[in-house]
Design a protein around this motif. Structure first.
Motif, PDB file in Angstrom:
ATOM      1  N   ARG A 127       7.398   3.320   1.926  1.00 46.39           N
ATOM      2  CA  ARG A 127       7.813   2.479   0.797  1.00 46.39           C
ATOM      3  C   ARG A 127       9.228   1.952   0.969  1.00 46.39           C
ATOM      4  NH1 ARG A 127       6.818   5.939  -4.121  1.00 46.39           N
ATOM      5  NH2 ARG A 127       6.408   7.607  -2.680  1.00 46.39           N
ATOM      6  N   SER A 152      -0.321   5.507  -9.484  1.00 43.18           N
ATOM      7  CA  SER A 152       1.028   5.745  -8.954  1.00 43.18           C
ATOM      8  C   SER A 152       1.751   6.835  -9.729  1.00 43.18           C
ATOM      9  CB  SER A 152       1.846   4.455  -8.975  1.00 43.18           C
ATOM     10  OG  SER A 152       1.316   3.521  -8.072  1.00 43.18           O
ATOM     11  N   ALA A 176       0.835  -1.197   0.000  1.00 43.70           N
ATOM     12  CA  ALA A 176       0.000   0.000   0.000  1.00 43.70           C
ATOM     13  C   ALA A 176       0.872   1.250   0.000  1.00 43.70           C
ATOM     14  CB  ALA A 176      -0.913  -0.013   1.214  1.00 43.70           C
ATOM     15  N   ARG A 177       0.544   2.192  -0.868  1.00 41.99           N
ATOM     16  CA  ARG A 177       1.259   3.476  -0.942  1.00 41.99           C
ATOM     17  C   ARG A 177       0.315   4.578  -0.494  1.00 41.99           C
ATOM     18  NH1 ARG A 177       3.522   6.562  -6.370  1.00 41.99           N
ATOM     19  NH2 ARG A 177       4.035   8.514  -5.305  1.00 41.99           N
ATOM     20  N   LEU A 178       0.767   5.383   0.452  1.00 38.71           N
ATOM     21  CA  LEU A 178       0.019   6.563   0.866  1.00 38.71           C
ATOM     22  C   LEU A 178       0.070   7.582  -0.259  1.00 38.71           C
ATOM     23  CD1 LEU A 178      -1.429   8.259   3.053  1.00 38.71           C
ATOM     24  CD2 LEU A 178       0.852   8.943   3.850  1.00 38.71           C
ATOM     25  N   CYS A 230      -5.610   8.160   1.761  1.00 36.70           N
ATOM     26  CA  CYS A 230      -5.955   7.427   0.554  1.00 36.70           C
ATOM     27  C   CYS A 230      -4.730   6.622   0.122  1.00 36.70           C
ATOM     28  CB  CYS A 230      -6.356   8.430  -0.521  1.00 36.70           C
ATOM     29  SG  CYS A 230      -7.136   7.724  -1.962  1.00 36.70           S
ATOM     30  N   TYR A 231      -4.935   5.379  -0.282  1.00 39.17           N
ATOM     31  CA  TYR A 231      -3.836   4.472  -0.634  1.00 39.17           C
ATOM     32  C   TYR A 231      -4.085   3.825  -1.988  1.00 39.17           C
ATOM     33  CZ  TYR A 231      -2.736   4.807   4.306  1.00 39.17           C
ATOM     34  OH  TYR A 231      -2.420   5.281   5.548  1.00 39.17           O
ATOM     35  N   HIS A 252      -2.526   2.376   8.934  1.00 39.15           N
ATOM     36  CA  HIS A 252      -1.929   2.125   7.623  1.00 39.15           C
ATOM     37  C   HIS A 252      -2.304   0.726   7.168  1.00 39.15           C
ATOM     38  CE1 HIS A 252       1.202   0.976   4.717  1.00 39.15           C
ATOM     39  NE2 HIS A 252       1.039   2.220   4.326  1.00 39.15           N
ATOM     40  N   SER A 288       5.029   8.896   2.997  1.00 39.93           N
ATOM     41  CA  SER A 288       4.746   7.929   1.936  1.00 39.93           C
ATOM     42  C   SER A 288       6.038   7.278   1.445  1.00 39.93           C
ATOM     43  CB  SER A 288       4.041   8.630   0.776  1.00 39.93           C
ATOM     44  OG  SER A 288       3.822   7.737  -0.290  1.00 39.93           O
TER      45      SER A 288
END
Length: 114
Positions: free
Chosen positions: A92, A33, A9-11, A22-23, A103, A88
């Protein structure tokens, strides 16, 4: 410190519904992305411009309280955005983030295609 695995999951640099984080889940090459990368780059560039503007105002004896309030408001918003970008990117890279306990990690994550 290890980088997150693919499909982590990426913020994202914007809020979801009701101001919630939101992710996106994916390998970092999808459309969402790429849009997030673009937004982050714009936010970081605008932060630099705002810093320059604030420094100019500090050197100008004619600036009013209203002008300082305005630039302080803009700096505060920019700092929030830059902090979110840093969080974020840290997530990662596998840096633990204790500022946001919700998260989305683990098997219960709803995965959407980016």
């Amino acid at each position: 410190m290890t980088e997150q695995s693919l499909n982590a999951a990426r913020l994202l640099p914007w809020d979801g519904r009701e101001g919630q984080p939101c992710y996106v889940v994916g390998d970092g090459t999808g459309r969402v992305s790429r849009a997030a990368d673009t937004v982050e780059a714009v936010q970081l560039g605008m932060a630099l411009d705002l810093i320059d503007h604030a420094e100019d105002m500090l050197d100008d004896d004619r600036c009013t309280e209203v002008q300082f309030r305005h630039v302080t408001t803009a700096l505060t918003q920019s700092l929030r955005e830059v902090h979110r970008v840093a969080r974020s990117r840290g997530l990662r890279l596998g840096v633990p983030d204790r500022s946001e306990v919700e998260h989305p990690t683990g098997p219960g994550l709803v995965r959407l295609r980016p």
